[in-house]
Scaffold this active site. Structure first.
Site, PDB file in Angstrom:
ATOM      1  N   ASP A 208       0.820  -1.206   0.000  1.00 62.04           N
ATOM      2  CA  ASP A 208       0.000   0.000   0.000  1.00 62.04           C
ATOM      3  C   ASP A 208       0.863   1.270   0.000  1.00 62.04           C
ATOM      4  O   ASP A 208       1.827   1.363   0.758  1.00 62.04           O
ATOM      5  CB  ASP A 208      -0.875  -0.026   1.260  1.00 62.04           C
ATOM      6  CG  ASP A 208      -1.845   1.134   1.334  1.00 62.04           C
ATOM      7  OD1 ASP A 208      -2.762   1.172   0.504  1.00 62.04           O
ATOM      8  OD2 ASP A 208      -1.670   2.000   2.215  1.00 62.04           O
TER       9      ASP A 208
ATOM     10  N   GLU B 193       1.931  -0.435  -4.931  1.00 59.77           N
ATOM     11  CA  GLU B 193       1.011   0.640  -5.327  1.00 59.77           C
ATOM     12  C   GLU B 193       1.854   1.905  -5.422  1.00 59.77           C
ATOM     13  O   GLU B 193       2.132   2.562  -4.426  1.00 59.77           O
ATOM     14  CB  GLU B 193      -0.103   0.806  -4.287  1.00 59.77           C
ATOM     15  CG  GLU B 193      -1.153   1.794  -4.746  1.00 59.77           C
ATOM     16  CD  GLU B 193      -1.988   2.391  -3.609  1.00 59.77           C
ATOM     17  OE1 GLU B 193      -3.101   2.843  -3.890  1.00 59.77           O
ATOM     18  OE2 GLU B 193      -1.523   2.438  -2.454  1.00 59.77           O
TER      19      GLU B 193
HETATM   20  C1  GLC Z   1      -3.954   3.320  -0.686  1.00 57.39           C
HETATM   21  C2  GLC Z   1      -5.257   2.588  -0.529  1.00 57.39           C
HETATM   22  C3  GLC Z   1      -6.292   3.554  -0.044  1.00 57.39           C
HETATM   23  C4  GLC Z   1      -5.838   4.102   1.290  1.00 57.39           C
HETATM   24  C5  GLC Z   1      -4.448   4.701   1.183  1.00 57.39           C
HETATM   25  C6  GLC Z   1      -3.863   4.958   2.529  1.00 57.39           C
HETATM   26  O1  GLC Z   1      -4.017   4.279  -1.665  1.00 57.39           O
HETATM   27  O2  GLC Z   1      -5.610   1.969  -1.722  1.00 57.39           O
HETATM   28  O3  GLC Z   1      -7.557   2.970   0.042  1.00 57.39           O
HETATM   29  O4  GLC Z   1      -6.723   5.065   1.712  1.00 57.39           O
HETATM   30  O5  GLC Z   1      -3.549   3.871   0.522  1.00 57.39           O
HETATM   31  O6  GLC Z   1      -3.517   3.754   3.156  1.00 57.39           O
END
Ligand code: GLC
Length: 479
Positions: free
Chosen positions: A185, A247
């Site tokens: 994440d 991500e």
């Molecule tokens: C990522 C997740 C999102 C979350 C963020 C903070 O972007 O996909 O849902 O709010 O991280 O953890």
């Protein structure tokens, strides 16, 4: 084909299947529905956070990394889920939220030095939170802590070796418990400038025009610092050969630093693209062949829990062509729960933001046409959108349904040979070679001719006779 190049099915656990009649999905519910995944033919499931959490950011604010929130069940439920998945040949990926904890995590109280602080009357710089406003909140009179997201999510200081060691332990814990990989994440937010310099104001967009309040800023110091590789190496070290998908909210061409340690990174250009041939072609090219990337380094998605479901963005008419595209790209393809039945748009479109907040695209899965859609016997925590119109049971009965189309695509993906090359085509058509096959999708507004080759799969039945690719049509051909 290795499962790593297959299809990962994303589950938002609150909304997949309730097993204890409280209107909220849980781990035992996922286990009970694994047959759906085997029927679809996916290779793995990625489960969004189910750890104890005060739910300020719906599970992405973790207050204990090595347990299950009672709302979602228990550790034995997790063990049963993993065992049942593995028995079916499905791999299990977890969400690792390493950038920040919940402010209610014991670490924040017991190890304040694990977080990022500043002393003074004002915040030390102009950094902003991804959700708007300053990235600094006051803790006591002249003490501030950094949070790249909500104030309830203080950022960990990954320059502190104790933080690194603690998170490595978390990774080892889940690997020992059967996890086959992790989705990392917000990993581009993990490393920031140790000198806390201001992000320059700049007319140059930061690459991906993600959030309105980030326009006009070059977020070069508040994220993506050069030393990110050290943190990623530590995660890799603990994860062994588990699949790591980052991500990374940066242009795909700038992921090289991440892909040195991770297996895949999401190509956000695609999830942000409208249904427009130039944009789509550029997104695919950037992710598959962009600088520092090779095809297999990409993870692709059309929807997830943060963005609108793709038929809203692309139009229903282009739904099958988009699915065909997603399932024929190199690397890992992720399919967000519900997209296989076209779920998400009620008769009035997506529900209004003020009703559901960040959970706009996180509605309960629609398993059948009954009022609670087979999701729960209690009132679902978030209203269903259109169970009577779209549900798994009805589409299972109909071999022409969208569900069957996805299933066919997923099966075909297994047989696709490696190798990827963009092809020249009509301006409205996106075309690429994938192993021994050719894909052509008409995202323009004029008909085009189907390229030569035998049609393996087409979005509409009469294409094989007419060989005319109307707008919204797509084909997979032999070369
Ligand atoms: C990522 C997740 C999102 C979350 C963020 C903070 O972007 O996909 O849902 O709010 O991280 O953890």
């Amino acid at each position: 084909m290795s499962w790593r190049n297959g299809v990962v099915y994303q589950i938002y656990p609150r909304s997949f299947q309730d097993s204890n009649e409280d209107g909220v999905g849980d781990l035992a519910g996922i286990t009970a529905r694994l047959d759906h995944l085997t029927w679809l033919g996916v290779d793995a499931l990625w489960v969004s956070p189910f750890y104890p959490s005060p739910l300020a950011d719906f599970g992405y604010d973790v207050s204990d990394y090595v347990d299950v929130d009672p709302m979602f069940g228990s550790m034995p439920d997790f063990d049963r889920l993993v065992a049942a998945a593995h028995e079916r040949g499905l791999k299990v990926l977890l969400d690792l939220v390493a950038c920040h904890t919940s402010i209610q995590h014991a670490w924040f109280r017991d190890h304040p030095e694990w977080y990022i602080w500043s002393q003074g009357e004002r915040p030390p710089n102009n950094w902003t939170s991804a959700f708007g406003g300053a990235a600094w909140s006051r803790f006591q009179d002249d003490k501030w802590y950094l949070h790249s997201f909500y104030p309830e999510q203080p950022d960990l200081d990954w320059r502190n070796p104790d933080v690194v060691a603690a998170m490595q332990e978390v990774v080892r814990f889940w690997v020992a418990r059967g996890a086959d990989g992790f989705r990392l994440d917000a990993i581009d937010r993990l490393a920031k400038d140790p000198e806390l310099r201001d992000d320059p104001l700049s007319d140059e967009p930061f690459g991906l025009p993600l959030l309105d309040h980030e326009r006009g800023r070059d977020l070069r110091y508040s994220r993506n610092a050069e030393w990110i590789g050290e943190a990623l190496a530590a995660i890799r070290d603990a994860a062994g050969d588990a699949l790591l998908i980052g991500e990374v909210y940066l242009p795909a061409a700038k992921h090289a630093r991440y892909l040195e340690h991770l297996d895949r990174s999401f190509v956000f250009e695609l999830i942000l693209s409208p249904w427009e041939p130039g944009n789509l072609r550029a997104a695919i090219a950037a992710g598959a062949t962009g600088e520092g990337r090779s095809g297999p380094g990409a993870a692709w998605a059309l929807s997830n829990h943060d963005f609108g479901r793709f038929p809203t963005r692309f139009g229903r008419a282009n739904e099958r062509a988009a699915a065909l595209m997603l399932m024929t790209l190199p690397g890992t393809a992720t399919l967000y729960q519900g997209d296989e039945i076209g779920q998400g748009m009620g008769p009035g479109g997506d529900p209004p933001y003020d009703r559901v907040g960040r959970d706009m695209f996180r509605h309960p899965m629609q398993w059948d046409g009954t009022p609670r859609a087979g999701f729960s016997s209690a009132e679902p925590w978030l209203p269903l959108t259109d169970p009577a119109e779209r549900n798994v049971a009805a589409q299972r009965e109909d071999p022409d349904s969208l569900l069957w189309f996805w299933r066919e695509l997923i099966a075909l993906r297994r047989d696709l040979a490696p190798g990827f090359r963009m092809l020249e085509s009509d301006p409205g058509v996106i075309s690429y070679e994938r192993g021994d096959n050719v894909v052509a999708v008409n995202a323009g507004d004029a008909p085009a001719v189907v390229p030569p080759g035998e049609i393996v799969l087409a979005t509409s039945a009469d294409l094989s006779q007419s060989r005319k690719l109307r707008p919204g049509d797509g084909v997979l051909l032999t070369r």
